[in-house]
Write an enzyme that holds these catalytic residues in place. Structure first.
Site, PDB file in Angstrom:
ATOM      1  N   CYS A  27      -3.518   8.103   4.400  1.00 58.59           N
ATOM      2  CA  CYS A  27      -2.996   7.203   3.537  1.00 58.59           C
ATOM      3  C   CYS A  27      -4.247   7.804   2.511  1.00 58.59           C
ATOM      4  O   CYS A  27      -3.867   7.960   1.257  1.00 58.59           O
ATOM      5  CB  CYS A  27      -2.609   5.888   3.703  1.00 58.59           C
ATOM      6  SG  CYS A  27      -1.947   5.276   4.536  1.00 58.59           S
ATOM      7  N   GLU A  71       1.329  -1.259  -0.050  1.00 56.54           N
ATOM      8  CA  GLU A  71       0.237  -0.075   0.172  1.00 56.54           C
ATOM      9  C   GLU A  71       1.091   0.972   0.220  1.00 56.54           C
ATOM     10  O   GLU A  71       1.665   1.302   0.915  1.00 56.54           O
ATOM     11  CB  GLU A  71      -0.947   0.131   1.791  1.00 56.54           C
ATOM     12  CG  GLU A  71      -2.064   0.598   1.416  1.00 56.54           C
ATOM     13  CD  GLU A  71      -2.244   1.590   2.805  1.00 56.54           C
ATOM     14  OE1 GLU A  71      -2.172   2.546   2.500  1.00 56.54           O
ATOM     15  OE2 GLU A  71      -2.911   0.654   3.649  1.00 56.54           O
TER      16      GLU A  71
END
Length: 479
Positions: free
Chosen positions: A279, A245
């Site tokens: 994020c 990620e």
């Protein structure tokens, strides 16, 4: 707060180290507690313990593993005050946000403890000659290399995904925020068999060992694009499974018919929650030209009223300092670049320098809004991961979508429109793993979370995320 001691956890035993490092409190810049750095031998011992434990752990039933996840959730609940206080000190979050971090980890355990949320066997094909079922086989030992922005939530998702699928897991917290994760796994000893869940503190050298060791079957990594590429290259040498990620330079498109009061509040939250250190935070906003000026005015009012510097961590707040000096300097350079190039800063822009005449401390940056910076500016092109937001205008839908679809913008996106058909049409053209309509970006543990293009490889969460923690085996029954 009492003087705490921290240890690496190997095979359910506490292990100290002659080598330690100390993290700085982002609010005060005061040093926290000595933290042991795992040695190469510590890592070898952890891998050996995990491989031994895996021989029997992989044979446990799903219901047995889910019962233990429920116990892990209860353990986190029991220690919520302590873990929240540690998180607040090491990350700079308010106690409110720190408690949300712990409660998020509790919810993850509870979610995957439900039978319907785990992988199960199913019939892939059946006819007069064959019945073919799919079953899911654990990989072995998982290395979880974790980030600093939400230490518990983002490490625990890797832990519960590993455990519910029958794997053992070695956690490496970020060296910027190691304390809460170390303490959590220390407090969880005795719930799982020794060697199933372990934690080691260390830096890039430990991460590199994890990617190269033949005893590690999978690496799950959350971090930057550059490091993610290095992780993937290293894992290829032993054909490890890998989940990455990476950067999320998330775009938000506000249409002419958006409900502006609601959109403004949502965009502000998406951009400045945890000082933009999320994020999937809203990193770039594209507003239709017909409502651009009104949107800017309302957004500035909302941010100035709801996102302010609150030095006392006990005061409920969703805005805090930048979590470490490295990231503070990165965001500071972006602010200075905007000022140096004469971009229009309509809110914030002030950087609190440590050691100034007022004696201020901490890695604080005001929530900052930049009106109409160029598309090729650093602020627009790069993921800032901090409290500074560019707001740009658009008139043509195709152009707005093209500008949104940067290579590093494949993690998330959002669209605001009163016309849901229009919003969905735009969403389906955005090159991002998750798109939120009339809502800021926030992953749900029941939905697959992955990045397109430079924003990741594979994904986590949802049943699909569990597949990356398993082999799928097809069993063919001849009739």
């Amino acid at each position: 707060m009492e003087e705490l001691k921290f240890h690496n956890i190997i095979n359910d035993t506490l292990r100290s180290s002659p080598t330690t490092h100390t993290v700085t409190d982002p609010r005060t810049e005061s040093p926290l507690w000595p933290c042991p750095i795992a040695s190469a031998q510590d890592f070898e011992d952890a891998v050996t313990a995990a491989q031994t434990a895996f021989k029997t752990w992989k044979l446990t039933s799903l219901s047995e593993r889910q019962t233990l996840l429920t116990k892990l959730a209860s353990n986190l609940e029991d220690h919520l005050p302590l873990l929240s206080q540690i998180l607040a000190r090491e990350s700079g979050k308010s106690l409110l946000l720190s408690e949300l971090d712990v409660r998020g980890a509790i919810a993850q355990c509870q979610h995957y403890a439900q039978p319907e949320n785990a992988l199960s066997d199913y019939v892939q094909h059946e006819d007069s000659s064959w019945k073919i079922i799919a079953t899911h086989v654990p990989l072995g030992v998982v290395a979880a290399i974790c980030p600093w922005n939400f230490p518990l939530i983002l490490s625990n998702i890797k832990v519960v995904s590993s455990l519910v699928t029958g794997n053992c897991v070695i956690v490496k917290p970020s060296p910027f925020t190691p304390y809460a994760v170390l303490k959590w796994i220390e407090l969880a000893r005795g719930i799982l068999p020794p060697g199933v869940l372990q934690v080691l503190n260390g830096g890039a050298d430990l991460g590199q060992m994890m990617t190269l060791h033949p005893g590690i079957a999978k690496v799950s990594f959350t971090g930057t694009i550059a490091v993610g590429k290095a992780v993937m290259a290293a894992c290829a040498k032993t054909l490890k499974k890998v989940t990455l990620e990476l950067a999320g330079n998330d775009a938000c498109i506000v249409c002419a018919d958006a409900d502006l009061p609601k959109a403004v509040k949502s965009v502000a939250s998406g951009a400045f929650f945890n000082a933009g250190q999320v994020c999937v935070a809203t990193k770039r906003v594209y507003v239709h030209e017909s409502v651009y000026e009104e949107f800017i005015t309302k957004l500035v009012e909302e941010v100035k009223g709801s996102y302010t510097v609150v030095e006392d961590a006990s005061v409920p707040s969703v805005f805090g300092p930048v979590s470490n000096k490295v990231q503070f300097d990165t965001v500071k350079r972006i602010v200075e670049d905007c000022k140096g190039r004469g971009y229009e800063i309509v809110a914030g822009g002030e950087v609190r320098e440590s050691g100034n005449a007022e004696g201020q401390k901490g890695f604080w940056l005001e929530p900052t809004i930049v009106k109409g910076p160029p598309e090729d500016s650093v602020l627009v092109k790069e993921e800032q991961f901090g409290p500074i937001l560019p707001v740009l205008s658009w008139s043509d839908e195709d152009d707005a979508i093209d500008r949104s679809n940067l290579a590093n913008a494949g993690l998330g996106a959002s669209v605001y429109s009163s016309d849901l058909a229009q919003a969905e049409r735009i969403a389906r053209r955005l090159e991002a793993g998750g798109v939120w309509i009339n809502q800021f970006e926030r992953p749900h543990m029941g939905a697959y979370f992955s990045g397109f293009k430079d924003s990741g490889f594979g994904g986590e969460m949802g049943k699909q995320g569990l597949l990356s923690y398993s082999y799928t085996q097809s069993i063919h029954f001849a009739k």
